[in-house]
Write an enzyme that holds these catalytic residues in place. Structure first.
Site, PDB file in Angstrom:
ATOM      1  N   LEU A 164       0.838  -1.203   0.000  1.00  0.00           N
ATOM      2  CA  LEU A 164       0.000   0.000   0.000  1.00  0.00           C
ATOM      3  C   LEU A 164       0.871   1.249   0.000  1.00  0.00           C
ATOM      4  O   LEU A 164       1.857   1.324   0.749  1.00  0.00           O
ATOM      5  CB  LEU A 164      -0.900  -0.015   1.241  1.00  0.00           C
ATOM      6  N   GLU A 165       0.507   2.200  -0.830  1.00  0.00           N
ATOM      7  CA  GLU A 165       1.218   3.472  -0.915  1.00  0.00           C
ATOM      8  C   GLU A 165       0.326   4.539  -0.291  1.00  0.00           C
ATOM      9  O   GLU A 165      -0.763   4.790  -0.787  1.00  0.00           O
ATOM     10  CB  GLU A 165       1.532   3.826  -2.372  1.00  0.00           C
ATOM     11  N   GLN A 185     -10.572   0.362   0.049  1.00  0.00           N
ATOM     12  CA  GLN A 185     -11.592  -0.604  -0.342  1.00  0.00           C
ATOM     13  C   GLN A 185     -11.223  -1.244  -1.669  1.00  0.00           C
ATOM     14  O   GLN A 185     -10.760  -0.569  -2.590  1.00  0.00           O
ATOM     15  CB  GLN A 185     -12.965   0.061  -0.470  1.00  0.00           C
TER      16      GLN A 185
END
Length: 185
Positions: free
Chosen positions: A133-134, A153
């Site tokens: 995740l960034e 999401q």
């Protein structure tokens, strides 16, 4: 191509291991940033390990030559991202995307309304792994990220046919990733 509902997501998670661990309802309202199954998506959780960017060693960010020393490793229940900076993290959940499905990960409004943006990331057909995740802090203030709570999401889109070459078939560079994975060329 249609977006898939909670019924389909539940079935795929329970019968085919598409999401592990799988949370069968939306959890956390009022106590945590929500996570788990929602009407037309799945709110994934961010893990408790982070790589926080610092610019002390690199005058330019180069995706072909990013140095692991450009990040400070951190593990904890709350990560503080410096102003106008970013961090990498990994999802708690492990995903197995079917060959005829494209999933798209989008940011949650709770964080977006605070100037914290999660990169829109596709999960290609046949891909599997933990999601790197960034997370960008676009504000002039430090920003908190809560580990083991919802961050973004995942929306699932099913095609009426399988693609000719899946991510698995082409042996994609991020296939089966575990933990935080830096850019690869």
């Amino acid at each position: 191509m249609t977006i898939k509902s909670d019924k389909w997501i539940r079935k795929m998670a329970q019968e085919q291991g598409m999401i592990e661990p799988f949370v069968d309802s939306n959890v956390g309202k009022g106590e945590a940033v929500s996570f788990g199954l929602s009407s037309y998506g799945y709110d994934l959780r961010v893990g408790d390990e982070f790589k926080i960017f610092h610019n002390a060693l690199m005058p330019v960010i180069d995706p072909k030559e990013i140095d692991a020393d450009s990040f400070v490793d951190y593990k904890g229940d709350v990560c503080i991202i410096p102003p106008n900076s970013f961090a990498l993290a990994t999802s708690v959940e492990y995903f197995r995307i079917p060959e005829n499905v494209l999933a798209v990960c989008v940011g949650k409004s709770t964080y977006a309304r605070c100037g914290i943006i999660t990169n829109v990331t596709p999960f290609e057909p046949g891909w599997e792994g933990h999601v790197t995740l960034e997370i960008s802090n676009t504000t002039p203030l430090p920003a908190k990220i809560y580990a083991n709570e919802g961050l973004c999401q995942v929306l699932f889109f099913e095609s009426d046919e399988a693609c000719e070459v899946s991510y698995r078939a082409k042996q994609g560079k991020y296939q089966n990733q575990r933990g935080i994975t830096l850019p690869r060329i």
